[in-house]
Design a protein around this motif. Structure first.
Motif, short mmCIF file in Angstrom:
data_model
loop_
_atom_site.label_atom_id
_atom_site.label_comp_id
_atom_site.label_asym_id
_atom_site.label_seq_id
_atom_site.Cartn_x
_atom_site.Cartn_y
_atom_site.Cartn_z
N HIS A 153 0.85 -1.16 0.12
CA HIS A 153 -0.06 -0.05 -0.20
C HIS A 153 1.01 1.33 0.04
O HIS A 153 1.79 1.35 0.59
CB HIS A 153 -0.97 0.05 1.39
CG HIS A 153 -1.85 -1.21 1.15
ND1 HIS A 153 -1.97 -2.20 1.65
CD2 HIS A 153 -3.32 -0.96 0.59
CE1 HIS A 153 -3.06 -2.95 1.46
NE2 HIS A 153 -3.92 -2.21 0.98
N LEU A 154 0.36 2.27 -0.85
CA LEU A 154 1.31 3.46 -0.98
C LEU A 154 0.34 4.69 -1.43
O LEU A 154 -0.23 4.62 -2.28
CB LEU A 154 2.33 3.30 -1.96
CG LEU A 154 3.43 4.42 -2.23
CD1 LEU A 154 4.18 4.49 -0.96
CD2 LEU A 154 4.56 4.02 -3.23
N ASP A 155 0.53 5.68 -0.46
CA ASP A 155 -0.17 6.81 -0.82
C ASP A 155 1.03 7.70 -1.99
O ASP A 155 2.00 7.94 -1.58
CB ASP A 155 -0.23 7.95 0.40
CG ASP A 155 -1.23 7.43 1.30
OD1 ASP A 155 -2.03 6.54 1.05
OD2 ASP A 155 -1.36 8.00 2.56
N LEU A 156 0.32 7.87 -2.98
CA LEU A 156 0.99 8.23 -4.26
C LEU A 156 1.12 9.72 -4.21
O LEU A 156 2.13 10.38 -4.57
CB LEU A 156 0.68 7.76 -5.52
CG LEU A 156 0.54 6.18 -5.54
CD1 LEU A 156 -0.03 5.61 -6.43
CD2 LEU A 156 2.05 5.78 -5.48
N LEU A 157 -0.04 10.43 -4.46
CA LEU A 157 -0.18 11.83 -4.53
C LEU A 157 -1.40 12.48 -3.46
O LEU A 157 -2.29 11.55 -3.19
CB LEU A 157 -0.31 12.00 -5.87
CG LEU A 157 0.14 11.49 -7.15
CD1 LEU A 157 -0.38 11.81 -8.30
CD2 LEU A 157 1.42 12.62 -6.97
N GLY A 158 -1.00 13.68 -3.30
CA GLY A 158 -2.10 14.46 -2.23
C GLY A 158 -1.53 14.33 -0.89
O GLY A 158 -2.22 15.21 -0.07
N VAL A 159 -0.32 14.09 -0.75
CA VAL A 159 0.34 14.07 0.72
C VAL A 159 1.56 14.86 0.39
O VAL A 159 1.96 15.14 -0.64
CB VAL A 159 0.52 12.66 1.18
CG1 VAL A 159 -0.76 12.09 1.55
CG2 VAL A 159 1.54 12.09 0.34
N SER A 160 2.39 15.34 1.51
CA SER A 160 3.42 15.97 1.19
C SER A 160 4.31 15.29 0.74
O SER A 160 4.85 14.16 1.25
CB SER A 160 3.74 16.63 2.85
OG SER A 160 4.99 17.26 2.67
N PHE A 161 5.12 15.98 -0.20
CA PHE A 161 6.15 15.17 -0.95
C PHE A 161 7.36 16.20 -1.04
O PHE A 161 7.25 17.31 -1.27
CB PHE A 161 5.75 14.62 -2.42
CG PHE A 161 5.07 13.58 -2.34
CD1 PHE A 161 5.39 12.29 -1.91
CD2 PHE A 161 3.76 13.60 -2.59
CE1 PHE A 161 4.58 11.35 -1.99
CE2 PHE A 161 2.71 12.78 -2.69
CZ PHE A 161 3.00 11.45 -2.34
N PRO A 162 8.79 15.53 -1.16
CA PRO A 162 8.90 14.54 -1.57
C PRO A 162 9.38 13.67 -0.22
O PRO A 162 9.79 12.42 -0.21
CB PRO A 162 10.46 14.59 -2.20
CG PRO A 162 10.92 16.05 -1.98
CD PRO A 162 10.01 16.70 -1.62
N ASP A 163 9.40 14.28 0.94
CA ASP A 163 9.63 13.57 2.26
C ASP A 163 8.64 12.75 2.62
O ASP A 163 7.56 13.17 3.46
CB ASP A 163 9.97 14.73 3.40
CG ASP A 163 10.41 13.95 4.80
OD1 ASP A 163 10.82 12.88 4.75
OD2 ASP A 163 10.32 14.73 5.60
N THR A 164 8.66 11.60 2.32
CA THR A 164 7.47 10.53 2.92
C THR A 164 8.04 9.82 4.15
O THR A 164 7.20 9.02 4.86
CB THR A 164 7.30 9.38 1.84
OG1 THR A 164 8.67 8.66 1.59
CG2 THR A 164 6.95 9.93 0.61
N GLY A 165 9.07 9.91 4.75
CA GLY A 165 9.51 9.38 5.77
C GLY A 165 10.02 8.01 5.92
O GLY A 165 10.23 7.36 6.74
#
Length: 182
Positions: free
Chosen positions: A88-100
């Protein structure tokens, strides 16, 4: 006599074309025996991916919108070797590029790009042996809210939850990281 010889050559050439055409398969030589699929959905403006089954050793992931068109654009993710597990991966719509996490955006989408206007979204996985999958963006956007949060659109296979994916994988489709049974 020359007309007979030329006619024979034309007839032979026509037969050769028919024989070669009939011998060709309509399926690509290395295409999997079943259609590959990955799940997509949108929750609260976030485009989410579910590979359907875990992909082990992922060193890269390529998300392409409108593949094969002039409007084609992509986002590329990478991870150090030996790779990471992706399901599972949130691709877009969250803060990028720092995904942690170890899978990081190497090439982001252009800042002014509106992925919600794209016609299609494709995903390709690097590292393990995998197949790409594609979905219709408008359908994902339109139908996500109508389905429970555990259901994802698996392209031609439709909306599926974990039980449906487990039941249909290797029967009517292959998840992107499922080895071809043939």
């Amino acid at each position: 006599m020359a007309d007979i010889t030329r006619g024979s050559r034309v007839a032979c050439a026509a037969l050769l074309v028919v024989a070669v055409t009939a011998a060709c398969e309509t399926k690509a030589q290395f295409a999997p025996s079943l259609p590959p699929e990955a799940g997509f959905r949108v929750d609260d403006g976030v485009l989410k991916l579910w590979t359907g089954t875990p992909c082990e050793g992922v060193t890269g992931l390529r998300l392409t919108f409108d593949s094969g068109t002039q409007a084609s654009t992509e986002q590329v993710w990478t991870a150090p070797r030996p790779g990471v597990r992706v399901e599972h991966l949130d691709l877009l719509g969250v803060s990028f590029p720092d995904t942690g996490g170890p899978l990081q955006v190497r090439t982001p989408l252009p800042a002014d790009y509106d992925w919600t206007k794209a016609g299609s979204v494709s995903v390709a996985v690097d590292g393990p042996k995998a197949n790409g999958a594609k979905a219709n963006v408008a359908q994902v956007l339109r139908e996500s809210a109508r389905h429970p949060s555990g259901s994802y659109l698996f392209g031609r296979s439709g909306w599926m939850d974990a039980a449906a994916v487990q039941r249909e994988n290797r029967k009517s489709f292959l998840t992107v990281c499922t080895p071809d049974p043939e």
